[in-house]
Design an enzyme around this catalytic site. Structure first.
Site, PDB file in Angstrom:
ATOM      1  N   SER A 187       0.833  -1.196   0.000  1.00  0.00           N
ATOM      2  CA  SER A 187       0.000   0.000   0.000  1.00  0.00           C
ATOM      3  C   SER A 187       0.873   1.253   0.000  1.00  0.00           C
ATOM      4  O   SER A 187       1.791   1.376  -0.812  1.00  0.00           O
ATOM      5  CB  SER A 187      -0.961  -0.043   1.201  1.00  0.00           C
ATOM      6  OG  SER A 187      -1.935   0.969   1.087  1.00  0.00           O
TER       7      SER A 187
ATOM      8  N   ASP B 281      -4.635  -4.077  -3.302  1.00  0.00           N
ATOM      9  CA  ASP B 281      -3.823  -3.727  -2.131  1.00  0.00           C
ATOM     10  C   ASP B 281      -3.244  -4.971  -1.460  1.00  0.00           C
ATOM     11  O   ASP B 281      -3.966  -5.902  -1.099  1.00  0.00           O
ATOM     12  CB  ASP B 281      -4.689  -2.956  -1.124  1.00  0.00           C
ATOM     13  CG  ASP B 281      -3.858  -2.224  -0.097  1.00  0.00           C
ATOM     14  OD1 ASP B 281      -2.706  -2.622   0.119  1.00  0.00           O
ATOM     15  OD2 ASP B 281      -4.357  -1.247   0.485  1.00  0.00           O
TER      16      ASP B 281
END
Length: 801
Positions: free
Chosen positions: A266, A423
């Site tokens: 992320s 993610d």
């Protein structure tokens, strides 16, 4: 009787018992009577207790008589005890106040000097803990005495044997985080042990003796480093809270404690990409001011625009702005190219949209051709925030293409679905297992800024600080229970699997730096932070990292010394081989010109090679090792060569085995990173590479002894090729052999002279890219065919059958 003249009573009717005044008077009289009765009762009770107390206190009163010394002594002792107790309590209160003051100063410090001064004063005000309860003092002390004894004896072999036998990272639990908590410096005994080991490693590296050759030193350092293990820096997700990682990395760079292995997911992958694509000077200059402009969220627009984007793309933000920013940060580099330039291992985690596909940790081994900005974009694609992304990579020509393009041989069935990624923090926020398997990592530094994890970790630290060890054990038990229940949800396939996967992961490492986020920072978690907010989060990261510097140095000090020694020895080996090559060429040049025919083929010059599509010259691979260390190694080697009369033994072993995380310090490592692409992965190419390597190991005396036979053999062969002086040969692969393509020296020099003149001494040897230089001409056995132009290209086909 006439009563007409009697006085009237009408005026007194207003104070009768039925009027307000009459009732008030009655209440007052009754209240006074009740108080009087209550006072008499209290007086009787007190009189009773005084009579009984006199009987009880009479012995104590007799003790205070002037003629009773025992009573006076008891009274004085009691008063002294009470005064001493009051004084100690006052001193403790003042000390607690001073500790609180210095803690507040540490929380508000803006520079390391301010923080270190406050930490030093706090250390003076803090009671000393018993270190024997936290680590094995006797074991570390005995090991330190043994190392000092062997160093004073001066036997290099004994020193090497001792360190190879028992050199571990956490000797006697000396890396215990509780031991280093709140400390400004490493404990004295542990610091002496680390300094002694580092001194002996540098002594082995720098000592000039015939007892140990350069190759043996390098093998010892590589084996010791592999056994000792590696350190990795892991950066978690956290959206805009990821500005906290800026302060963490900046502090590690300033103190030269940045590991060579860095991974994240992320927003942590953004910081990893910045670190993994910049050389050490570029990284230092990046934190001086350019990091303030990190804005990755686009403007959301109006409510209708946002709703339309959510309905069509399933995301709140447009990802093109993020892609454009990341392209500018990473310069379209792949994982392999970034590793070749910086020497750092970059890892980025992504999760697949497919149900049965596990998450991946992308790095230069598992995905060398993937473009870094594409991997970071996919790792930042949190569901609902950004749409899932397709990974992009570079093909053999350098064009950016899909990494997993749909493949289908039957056009009637239609194309397969595109593989998209999102993610990485959803399933693998901290890729510890993958780094352990691939790069021999056994120590992790974690920067934790996830909004769903950081508050719990801060709460656990608070419980440990206030409740002691027992409360800390209870908090650890609660954490284990939460992870266990989440793993049960994942195993049974119950609903809310994605939520359970967030809490079932590992949260902490060996050293965990937790962000103390505020409520206002949580409110702006999906917005671009302002410069003031970035500075605030970065300062939080710096202060939290300053608190962990002592434990990081205790864990990382010996590893840094090993890396420095390996870098210096590799630099010395390159200088040695360059000197040997120059001496061999000088000996060949001094021979008659008629004897240069075969001797010219013994020169293998890799500094002017033609780089393949996947091989970039590493100019900044020394990492955090200072330039003066390499300069000192150069001076040391020159002193060795001058003192020995340049009569050192030549070394022909060009293929050493290294561990997976070796940063390619030795360019001769036979792996994909140094093989020059797919064309140099065949058996034919390997045989040709071995042939050229063996040419470099031939001594000038052997050349002169066999010149006559070689010239006769070369003249009798019907397969030869003449190459003009200054031209270069590039290898290629065919169906039954290999091809040498002739490249004109004029064209090559026009493109390579500026770079080669600057970095010729830094580019390592690579036996995969071959150049044959000859003062007059080069002769190679095989079949040849001329090109159509006659002077543009020459091909040599050699059959290995």
């Amino acid at each position: 009787m006439d009563i007409s003249n009697e006085a009237g009573v009408d005026a007194f009717s207003i104070i009768g018992p039925t009027t307000i005044i009459g009732r008030t008077i009655a209440v007052r009289i009754l209240f006074c009577n009740s108080v009087s009765i209550f006072r008499h009762k209290v007086f009787r009770i007190l009189k009773f207790f005084l009579r009984g107390g006199r009987v009880l206190l009479s012995p104590f009163v007799s003790l205070l008589h002037p003629r009773n010394p025992q009573g006076i002594l008891v009274m004085v002792t009691t008063m002294a005890f009470l005064l001493n107790r009051y004084t100690s309590l006052k001193a403790k209160a003042e000390m607690a106040y001073r500790r609180k003051f210095w803690r507040n100063m540490m929380r508000a410090a803006l520079t390391y000097e301010e923080w270190s001064h406050a930490a030093k004063m706090l250390d003076k005000e803090t009671p000393k803990v018993n270190e024997t309860d936290l680590f094995d003092v006797e074991l570390v002390s005995n090991k330190l005495d043994e190392l000092k004894h062997r160093r004073h004896e001066g036997s290099l072999r004994d020193i090497i044997f001792c360190m190879r036998a028992d050199l571990v990272r956490n000797l006697g639990n000396m890396c215990n985080p509780e031991l280093h908590k709140g400390r400004l410096h490493v404990p004295r005994l542990i610091k002496e042990y680390i300094d002694e080991v580092s001194t002996q490693l540098r002594m082995v590296c720098d000592m000039d003796t015939e007892e140990l050759s350069l190759e043996e030193k390098l093998s010892f350092m590589h084996e010791t480093r592999h056994a000792y293990g590696r350190t990795a820096l892991l950066l978690s997700g956290g959206a805009s809270l990821g500005a906290f990682h800026l302060g963490v990395v900046k502090t590690l760079v300033e103190h030269k404690l940045l590991p060579r292995i860095i991974a994240g997911s992320s927003v942590g992958s953004v910081m990893c990409a910045v670190v993994g694509t910049r050389s050490w000077p570029e990284l230092q200059s990046f934190f001086e001011g350019s990091w303030h402009a990190l804005q990755f969220f686009d403007q959301m627009g109006g409510i209708f625009t946002t709703v339309k984007r959510v309905m069509t793309q399933g995301a709140v933000h447009e990802i093109r702005h993020l892609q454009w920013k990341l392209r500018n940060l990473t310069n379209n580099l792949t994982f392999q190219e970034a590793y070749d330039i910086t020497g750092r291992i970059l890892g980025i985690t992504v999760c697949s949209l497919r149900k049965h596909e596990p998450p991946r940790c992308l790095n230069y081994l598992t995905s060398p051709h993937v473009v870094i900005w594409s991997a970071v974009t996919a790792s930042c694609a949190f569901p609902g925030l950004f749409e899932a992304q397709e990974l992009m990579a570079k093909d053999r020509t350098g064009e950016i293409v899909p990494y997993h393009p749909p493949f289908n041989l039957d056009p009637e069935e239609g194309s397969a679905s595109v593989r998209r990624w999102r993610d990485g923090s959803l399933e693998m926020d901290l890729p510890m297992i993958q780094l352990k398997e691939l790069f021999n990592v056994n120590h992790f530094i974690v920067s934790q800024a996830n909004p769903h994890i950081a508050p719990f970790l801060r709460m656990k630290e608070f419980v440990r600080a206030c409740g002691g060890r027992f409360a800390a054990k209870l908090a650890q038990l609660a954490e284990m229970e939460v992870k266990h229940r989440c793993n049960q949800v994942l195993e049974l396939g119950l609903p809310l699997r994605e939520v359970a996967s967030l809490f079932a992961q590992e949260w902490e490492g060996d050293v965990t730096i937790v962000m103390p986020a505020t409520f206002s920072q949580y409110l702006k978690i999906i917005q671009n932070p302002s410069n003031v907010e970035i500075q605030k989060a970065a300062n939080q990261g710096r202060r939290c990292t300053w608190e962990k510097l002592a434990v990081i140095k205790a864990n990382f000090g010996i590893e840094l010394a090993l890396d420095e020694c390996v870098t210096v020895l590799n630099h010395m080996r390159r200088l040695k081989r360059s000197a040997e090559r120059a001496a061999a060429f000088s000996a060949i040049s001094s021979s008659p010109p008629s004897k240069h025919l075969l001797a010219g083929t013994n020169r293998f010059n890799a500094s002017k090679r033609i780089p393949s599509w996947n091989c970039i010259a590493r100019q900044n691979s020394s990492g955090s090792v200072d330039d003066d260390v390499l300069a000192e190694a150069s001076r040391l080697y020159q002193h060795i060569v001058v003192g020995s009369g340049r009569n050192s033994n030549r070394t022909s072993n060009l293929s050493h085995t290294y561990d997976a995380g070796s940063e390619c310090d030795s360019p001769e490592a036979e792996d994909w990173t140094r093989s020059g692409g797919p064309l140099m992965r065949t058996n034919s190419a390997q045989m040709f590479t071995d042939y050229v390597q063996n040419l470099d190991a031939v001594d000038p005396e052997q050349i002169r002894a066999s010149e006559n036979d070689s010239i006769v053999a070369a003249s009798s062969s019907s397969h030869s090729i003449t190459v003009t002086e200054g031209d270069y040969l590039q290898t290629g692969r065919t169906h039954n052999g290999f091809v040498l393509n002739l490249v004109r020296g004029e064209n090559l020099r026009m493109n390579s002279e500026p770079e080669d003149s600057q970095n010729e001494s830094e580019i390592p040897e690579t036996p995969e890219s071959v150049q044959l230089d000859s003062p007059e001409k080069d002769i190679i056995d095989g079949e040849s065919s001329a090109s159509e132009d006659g002077d543009a290209q020459a091909n040599l086909i050699h059959d290995h059958e």
